[in-house]
Design a protein around this motif. Structure first.
Motif, PDB file in Angstrom:
ATOM      1  N   ALA A  17       0.836  -1.205   0.000  1.00  0.00           N
ATOM      2  CA  ALA A  17       0.000   0.000   0.000  1.00  0.00           C
ATOM      3  C   ALA A  17       0.871   1.254   0.000  1.00  0.00           C
ATOM      4  N   GLY A  18       0.555   2.186  -0.888  1.00  0.00           N
ATOM      5  CA  GLY A  18       1.263   3.457  -0.928  1.00  0.00           C
ATOM      6  C   GLY A  18       2.584   3.433  -1.652  1.00  0.00           C
ATOM      7  N   GLU A  19       2.975   2.273  -2.206  1.00  0.00           N
ATOM      8  CA  GLU A  19       4.236   2.179  -2.941  1.00  0.00           C
ATOM      9  C   GLU A  19       3.963   1.812  -4.398  1.00  0.00           C
ATOM     10  N   PRO A  20       4.792   2.277  -5.341  1.00  0.00           N
ATOM     11  CA  PRO A  20       4.558   1.986  -6.756  1.00  0.00           C
ATOM     12  C   PRO A  20       4.580   0.484  -7.034  1.00  0.00           C
ATOM     13  N   LEU A  21       3.654   0.037  -7.866  1.00  0.00           N
ATOM     14  CA  LEU A  21       3.636  -1.370  -8.252  1.00  0.00           C
ATOM     15  C   LEU A  21       4.857  -1.689  -9.105  1.00  0.00           C
ATOM     16  N   PRO A  22       5.465  -2.859  -8.906  1.00  0.00           N
ATOM     17  CA  PRO A  22       6.717  -3.178  -9.628  1.00  0.00           C
ATOM     18  C   PRO A  22       6.501  -3.667 -11.057  1.00  0.00           C
ATOM     19  N   TYR A  23       5.260  -3.991 -11.420  1.00  0.00           N
ATOM     20  CA  TYR A  23       4.985  -4.490 -12.765  1.00  0.00           C
ATOM     21  C   TYR A  23       3.498  -4.327 -13.071  1.00  0.00           C
ATOM     22  N   HIS A  24       3.154  -4.467 -14.359  1.00  0.00           N
ATOM     23  CA  HIS A  24       1.748  -4.491 -14.752  1.00  0.00           C
ATOM     24  C   HIS A  24       1.102  -5.733 -14.139  1.00  0.00           C
ATOM     25  N   ILE A  25      -0.163  -5.602 -13.740  1.00  0.00           N
ATOM     26  CA  ILE A  25      -0.850  -6.726 -13.110  1.00  0.00           C
ATOM     27  C   ILE A  25      -2.169  -6.985 -13.836  1.00  0.00           C
ATOM     28  N   TYR A  26      -2.432  -8.269 -14.075  1.00  0.00           N
ATOM     29  CA  TYR A  26      -3.596  -8.722 -14.822  1.00  0.00           C
ATOM     30  C   TYR A  26      -4.358  -9.763 -14.001  1.00  0.00           C
ATOM     31  N   LEU A  27      -5.597 -10.020 -14.404  1.00  0.00           N
ATOM     32  CA  LEU A  27      -6.246 -11.244 -13.973  1.00  0.00           C
ATOM     33  C   LEU A  27      -5.674 -12.400 -14.792  1.00  0.00           C
ATOM     34  N   ALA A  28      -5.955 -13.609 -14.362  1.00  0.00           N
ATOM     35  CA  ALA A  28      -5.408 -14.776 -15.051  1.00  0.00           C
ATOM     36  C   ALA A  28      -5.869 -14.875 -16.502  1.00  0.00           C
ATOM     37  N   ASN A  29      -7.027 -14.273 -16.821  1.00  0.00           N
ATOM     38  CA  ASN A  29      -7.522 -14.293 -18.195  1.00  0.00           C
ATOM     39  C   ASN A  29      -6.974 -13.145 -19.041  1.00  0.00           C
ATOM     40  N   GLY A  30      -6.012 -12.405 -18.498  1.00  0.00           N
ATOM     41  CA  GLY A  30      -5.362 -11.343 -19.253  1.00  0.00           C
ATOM     42  C   GLY A  30      -5.990  -9.973 -19.130  1.00  0.00           C
ATOM     43  N   LEU A  49      -5.261  -7.877  -6.014  1.00  0.00           N
ATOM     44  CA  LEU A  49      -3.986  -8.015  -6.712  1.00  0.00           C
ATOM     45  C   LEU A  49      -3.115  -9.091  -6.081  1.00  0.00           C
ATOM     46  N   ARG A  50      -3.085  -9.139  -4.759  1.00  0.00           N
ATOM     47  CA  ARG A  50      -2.237 -10.127  -4.086  1.00  0.00           C
ATOM     48  C   ARG A  50      -2.742 -11.552  -4.300  1.00  0.00           C
ATOM     49  N   CYS A  51      -4.050 -11.744  -4.260  1.00  0.00           N
ATOM     50  CA  CYS A  51      -4.614 -13.094  -4.320  1.00  0.00           C
ATOM     51  C   CYS A  51      -4.913 -13.575  -5.735  1.00  0.00           C
ATOM     52  N   GLN A  52      -5.240 -12.632  -6.640  1.00  0.00           N
ATOM     53  CA  GLN A  52      -5.693 -13.031  -7.968  1.00  0.00           C
ATOM     54  C   GLN A  52      -4.866 -12.424  -9.095  1.00  0.00           C
ATOM     55  N   GLY A  53      -3.866 -11.624  -8.757  1.00  0.00           N
ATOM     56  CA  GLY A  53      -3.100 -10.939  -9.779  1.00  0.00           C
ATOM     57  C   GLY A  53      -2.035 -11.812 -10.433  1.00  0.00           C
TER      58      GLY A  53
END
Length: 219
Positions: A17-30, A49-53
């Motif tokens: 929380a509050g920090e830049p994401l290190p990469y693009h994040i998708y659902l498993a279906n893209g 994002l943590r559980c399904q990203g």
């Protein structure tokens, strides 16, 4: 976002929380959810994002051991840990945001206009199911209208995803030729209403009469 050659589940500890994401994040279906460098603080978004990203993996270098082709990742969606967002009160229409998804521009424009005429405060438009899921993740509107017959992710796919995160969201499916099979499947996923094309103001008013503000109990 670039074409994905391989996908791997996110590393949960990378999502802070509050920090830049290190990469693009998708659902498993893209379906894209969040961009590299984006800063999020909403607990529900972070948990999704943590559980399904999933993260896209470049063909360059050595891929992580858990990297798999995108079609294999999509098959794992139903086996991932479910995420249920914190319930939100449903506002009156004059304060509500409505999400409208339809791949036909004229239908999208018409329904958006009719919703405004019925008093919906703000409209968010999506041109397909992928955009609809992404918009819902970012904005979580309490009122959603989904065309059933969209390419790629259809309305029932989007309904299933939205209701898995937020059962209290009011979702209406829109179609000119809804089959009994579609109706039966949609009901298993918790659809709240159906709207038949061609859409009229009277039929839309009937659907919106089912919406109603939703307050949360003190429990």
């Amino acid at each position: 976002m670039a074409v994905i050659a391989l996908m791997a589940p996110v590393v949960a500890t990378d999502i802070v929380a509050g920090e830049p994401l290190p990469y693009h994040i998708y659902l498993a279906n893209g379906v894209p959810l969040a961009n590299r460098g984006q800063i999020l603080t909403d607990p529900d978004q972070l948990e999704i994002l943590r559980c399904q990203g999933w993260r896209g993996v470049s063909e360059e270098g050595v891929p992580p051991a858990d990297a798999i082709p995108p079609d294999e990742a999509a098959l794992r969606m139903d086996r991932q840990a479910p995420v249920r967002c914190q319930p939100q009160a449903r506002p009156v229409l004059s304060e509500a945001t409505g999400l409208v998804a339809d791949d036909m521009p004229l239908s999208l424009k018409l329904l958006s206009r009719l919703l405004r005429e019925q008093g919906v405060h703000r409209i968010v438009a999506a041109e397909n199911g992928r955009q609809a899921v992404g918009q819902f993740f970012r904005q979580r509107p309490p009122l959603v209208f989904l065309d059933i017959d969209m390419p790629g992710l259809d309305g029932i796919d989007v309904l299933k995803q939205i209701k898995s995160w937020s059962p209290e969201t009011f979702v209406c499916l829109v179609s000119g030729n809804a089959t009994m099979v579609n109706v039966k499947v949609a009901k298993t996923y918790g659809v709240d209403a159906f709207l038949v094309k061609p859409i009229s103001g009277l039929n839309l008013q009937r659907v919106l009469s089912l919406y109603g503000p939703l307050t949360l109990s003190a429990d």
